[in-house]
Design an enzyme around this catalytic site. Sequence first.
Site: not given
Ligand code: 13P
Length: 251
Positions: A9, A11, A95, A97, A167, A173, A213
């Site tokens: 992903n 983002k 997600h 976010e 997640e 992150g 992560s």
């Molecule tokens: P990270 O791997 O950067 O922690 O992000 C995970 C994520 O949100 C994948 O959708």
Amino acid sequence: MRRPIIAGNWKMNMLISTAAEWVEEILGKSPLSDSVDIIVAPPFTALAVVRERIEGSRILLAGQNMGPEAEGARTGEVSAAMLKDAGCNYVILGHSERRQFFAETDELINRKIKIACDQGLNIIFCLGESLDDRDNDRTHDVVESQLAGGLADFDTGQLDRLAIAYEPVWAIGTGLNASPEQAQDVHRFIRAWLEKIFGSERSAGIRILYGGSVKPETSAPLMAEQDIDGLLVGGASLKSDYFYDIINFSQ
Ligand code: 13P
């Protein structure tokens, strides 16, 4: 046996030029494993170039989001049909976010999930608890309510379109990934919930991915857990060599 998914992903990262370079780099390495499904979710603006460059390869394309209506006057939105038209097989929905920064509710996510399925997209449905939830022993309750809300009235005939990504918000992150045991515990809980709602036979093929992560060195121990069927990778997927290693370490 569930076929693993390794998904990247991106983002809100990558330009058309850097996306094209990424595909060239990853396809320039030795052949990609054919024992996992490999998915990449670029930003909308890079879908076309990635689609063109991955043609004939084993990489599949995903959208990172979509609007909750089939079409119409919704300035700024992208529909499920548009994602399909742009070459996507998958869409990431729910997600954290989107929940956190765009106030997406379980009800909205549920609408999107149904439209995506109706339009023939496969879904990666994301959920997970916050640090506060975990510290207060509410992880299973939160995950259960996200499952029940997001999958309310889900058509069992569409179950083969569904993958779930656990997640934990505190792991996204932050560099703090859930331990394989912590992740397995929640994956097992999700699988038990799916079995209760949809029956064990019908839900046996649903893949449950872990995200948060993930790095090359943490991917194999996570994938060794019984109910972890794949990984949804954010930051580490931006580097083609890390993503390539994650694919290879995850078989
Ligand atoms: P990270 O791997 O950067 O922690 O992000 C995970 C994520 O949100 C994948 O959708």
